[in-house]
Design a protein around this motif. Structure first.
Motif, PDB file in Angstrom:
ATOM      1  N   SER A 177     -47.844  63.736 -25.672  1.00 47.76           N
ATOM      2  CA  SER A 177     -48.348  64.974 -26.286  1.00 47.76           C
ATOM      3  C   SER A 177     -47.394  66.140 -26.054  1.00 47.76           C
ATOM      4  CB  SER A 177     -49.735  65.306 -25.717  1.00 47.76           C
ATOM      5  OG  SER A 177     -50.654  64.288 -25.998  1.00 47.76           O
ATOM      6  N   TYR A 206     -49.814  76.342 -30.345  1.00 47.60           N
ATOM      7  CA  TYR A 206     -49.690  74.919 -30.659  1.00 47.60           C
ATOM      8  C   TYR A 206     -51.030  74.193 -30.606  1.00 47.60           C
ATOM      9  CZ  TYR A 206     -44.626  75.433 -30.497  1.00 47.60           C
ATOM     10  OH  TYR A 206     -43.327  75.813 -30.753  1.00 47.60           O
ATOM     11  N   GLY A 207     -52.014  74.775 -29.964  1.00 43.72           N
ATOM     12  CA  GLY A 207     -53.349  74.189 -29.994  1.00 43.72           C
ATOM     13  C   GLY A 207     -53.954  74.208 -31.381  1.00 43.72           C
ATOM     14  N   ILE A 208     -53.534  75.178 -32.213  1.00 40.40           N
ATOM     15  CA  ILE A 208     -53.983  75.239 -33.611  1.00 40.40           C
ATOM     16  C   ILE A 208     -53.128  74.331 -34.476  1.00 40.40           C
ATOM     17  CG2 ILE A 208     -54.237  76.763 -35.611  1.00 40.40           C
ATOM     18  CD1 ILE A 208     -54.786  79.057 -33.661  1.00 40.40           C
ATOM     19  N   GLU A 210     -51.419  71.578 -33.537  1.00 46.70           N
ATOM     20  CA  GLU A 210     -51.686  70.160 -33.260  1.00 46.70           C
ATOM     21  C   GLU A 210     -52.886  70.018 -32.313  1.00 46.70           C
ATOM     22  OE1 GLU A 210     -48.642  68.951 -29.946  1.00 46.70           O
ATOM     23  OE2 GLU A 210     -47.531  69.330 -31.798  1.00 46.70           O
ATOM     24  N   PRO A 211     -54.081  70.114 -32.846  1.00 47.66           N
ATOM     25  CA  PRO A 211     -55.292  70.029 -32.004  1.00 47.66           C
ATOM     26  C   PRO A 211     -55.448  68.680 -31.312  1.00 47.66           C
ATOM     27  CG  PRO A 211     -55.845  69.974 -34.353  1.00 47.66           C
ATOM     28  CD  PRO A 211     -54.408  70.325 -34.261  1.00 47.66           C
ATOM     29  N   LEU A 212     -54.947  67.592 -31.923  1.00 50.41           N
ATOM     30  CA  LEU A 212     -55.044  66.280 -31.272  1.00 50.41           C
ATOM     31  C   LEU A 212     -54.262  66.269 -29.963  1.00 50.41           C
ATOM     32  CD1 LEU A 212     -54.684  63.768 -34.263  1.00 50.41           C
ATOM     33  CD2 LEU A 212     -56.752  64.357 -32.984  1.00 50.41           C
ATOM     34  N   LEU A 214     -53.646  68.855 -28.086  1.00 48.43           N
ATOM     35  CA  LEU A 214     -54.395  69.672 -27.132  1.00 48.43           C
ATOM     36  C   LEU A 214     -55.523  68.869 -26.495  1.00 48.43           C
ATOM     37  CD1 LEU A 214     -55.296  72.292 -25.764  1.00 48.43           C
ATOM     38  CD2 LEU A 214     -56.470  72.923 -27.884  1.00 48.43           C
ATOM     39  N   ILE A 215     -56.247  68.078 -27.288  1.00 49.88           N
ATOM     40  CA  ILE A 215     -57.359  67.287 -26.759  1.00 49.88           C
ATOM     41  C   ILE A 215     -56.858  66.259 -25.755  1.00 49.88           C
ATOM     42  CG2 ILE A 215     -59.124  65.588 -27.368  1.00 49.88           C
ATOM     43  CD1 ILE A 215     -59.420  67.108 -30.050  1.00 49.88           C
ATOM     44  N   TYR A 274     -50.328  75.460 -25.165  1.00 47.59           N
ATOM     45  CA  TYR A 274     -51.153  75.304 -26.362  1.00 47.59           C
ATOM     46  C   TYR A 274     -51.857  76.570 -26.835  1.00 47.59           C
ATOM     47  CZ  TYR A 274     -50.609  70.235 -26.056  1.00 47.59           C
ATOM     48  OH  TYR A 274     -50.087  68.964 -26.024  1.00 47.59           O
ATOM     49  N   LEU A 275     -51.981  77.575 -25.984  1.00 48.87           N
ATOM     50  CA  LEU A 275     -52.773  78.759 -26.357  1.00 48.87           C
ATOM     51  C   LEU A 275     -51.947  80.039 -26.436  1.00 48.87           C
ATOM     52  CD1 LEU A 275     -55.966  78.073 -24.200  1.00 48.87           C
ATOM     53  CD2 LEU A 275     -55.484  77.362 -26.542  1.00 48.87           C
ATOM     54  N   ASN A 332     -50.298  61.906 -33.061  1.00 48.57           N
ATOM     55  CA  ASN A 332     -49.955  63.328 -32.946  1.00 48.57           C
ATOM     56  C   ASN A 332     -48.444  63.532 -32.928  1.00 48.57           C
ATOM     57  OD1 ASN A 332     -50.724  66.217 -32.197  1.00 48.57           O
ATOM     58  ND2 ASN A 332     -49.441  65.651 -30.452  1.00 48.57           N
TER      59      ASN A 332
END
Length: 344
Positions: A177, A206-208, A210-212, A214-215, A274-275, A332
């Motif tokens: 990731s 990057y959380g927006i 590639e949300p996968l 981030l999860i 990510y944020l 991802n």
């Protein structure tokens, strides 16, 4: 300007000795702030958990129970250490120190953004900080393995084996990731392996994008923090406390504190990767505040997961890591490659 140069500026009348002295002072200030954050985090967790469970929490020692943690620390320091008879002495005593050093060193590598007149608190300036972070964090499970094996206890050994299975299961998809982020950042900055470079490239968090990723990374950091539902190495209802079963006194404390430290560190790292980290309006002055706000929200989510969810079975976690998280992280990565080629 960063804090180091600001302190050097204050000490400039001392001449050639001002720079090394400024560096020492910066390190001391940093360690004091980190220690305060650890204590504050434990206090907050105990009050937060108590409120959710309709209890009061620490409220006797000091105003609002603020001195309870100091009392607990003094109790741990004064306790007589009970040493297992068949232990491997050097490994037994070294393991908790390795774990503690790993966590503290990881905090040193984090860029914290700027704060008004004082500038940015960046202890390490490197173009490969993301690699250094994961290299340092890899020392932590080594300390846990050494601690579990050196005690010659079956409970500790079982906890250690569970911890190894857990680490192998989540670290591979978590690293993949991060590779996706590095791939996208490489189109915007010259140092995509630097956390500072990654934050600089985050026009959109990057959380927006590639949300996968981030999860997967969030689940991996929850597992690295080793609290419920992924406290498989401790498993206190099955293995007493797993790899820490034979530890007491301050040596147990050196294993206990990193559990909370990792929650805070994971929150900082997720916020940076990510944020958007310390990005925001007037980030040249308020960057540190933005980062801490994002990290605090994530800390509350970490603690809510810790308090709410039961422990997952070890075989189910391993299956989740290899059968679900790994394929999702690869998807991802391919998605990030397409974005890098055709969009970014």
């Amino acid at each position: 300007m960063n804090v180091l140069l600001r302190i050097h500026q204050w000490l400039s009348p001392l001449g050639i000795a001002s720079y090394p002295l400024a560096y020492i002072i910066e390190i001391i200030i940093f360690f004091i702030l980190v220690a305060i954050s650890f204590v504050g985090l434990i206090y907050f967790f105990r009050k937060y958990m108590a409120r959710i469970q309709l209890r009061i929490g620490p409220n006797r020692v000091g105003k609002f129970g603020l001195l309870q943690l100091i009392a607990d620390a003094l109790k741990l320091i004064q306790k007589e250490p009970i040493l297992p008879k068949n232990r491997d002495d050097l490994a037994y005593k070294t393991a908790p120190i390795l774990v503690m050093i790993s966590v503290i060193t990881a905090f040193i590598l984090i860029p914290y953004g700027s704060f008004y007149y004082f500038g940015s608190l960046n202890i390490v300036n490197s173009q490969v900080t993301i690699i250094l972070v994961f290299a340092v964090l890899s020392i932590m499970p080594i300390g846990e393995v050494i601690g579990g094996i050196s005690t010659k206890s079956n409970y500790a050994l079982l906890g250690t084996l569970r911890g190894i299975a857990k680490d192998v299961s989540f670290e591979v998809p978590m690293i993949i990731s991060v590779l996706a982020i590095i791939m996208i950042a490489s189109r915007k900055v010259a140092d995509p392996f630097s956390i500072t470079g990654i934050v600089t490239s985050e026009i959109i968090p990057y959380g927006i994008v590639e949300p996968l990723g981030l999860i997967v990374f969030f689940i991996g950091m929850v597992a690295r923090a080793s609290h419920s539902p992924y406290d498989l190495a401790e498993s206190d209802s099955e293995l007493i406390t797993g790899y820490t079963t034979e530890y007491s006194g301050m040596r147990f404390g050196l294993f206990y504190i990193p559990l909370f430290a990792m929650v805070f560190f994971a929150s900082l790292l997720i916020s940076l990767l990510y944020l958007g980290g310390y990005n925001g309006p007037l980030s040249g002055d308020l960057g540190l505040i933005y980062l801490l706000i994002k990290a605090f929200v994530l800390v509350m989510i970490f603690f809510l997961i810790w308090i709410s969810l039961p422990r997952i079975r070890i075989d189910r976690f391993v299956n989740m890591g290899w059968k679900y998280l790994l394929p999702i992280s690869i998807i991802n990565l391919v998605y990030a490659g397409l974005i890098t080629l055709y969009v970014w």
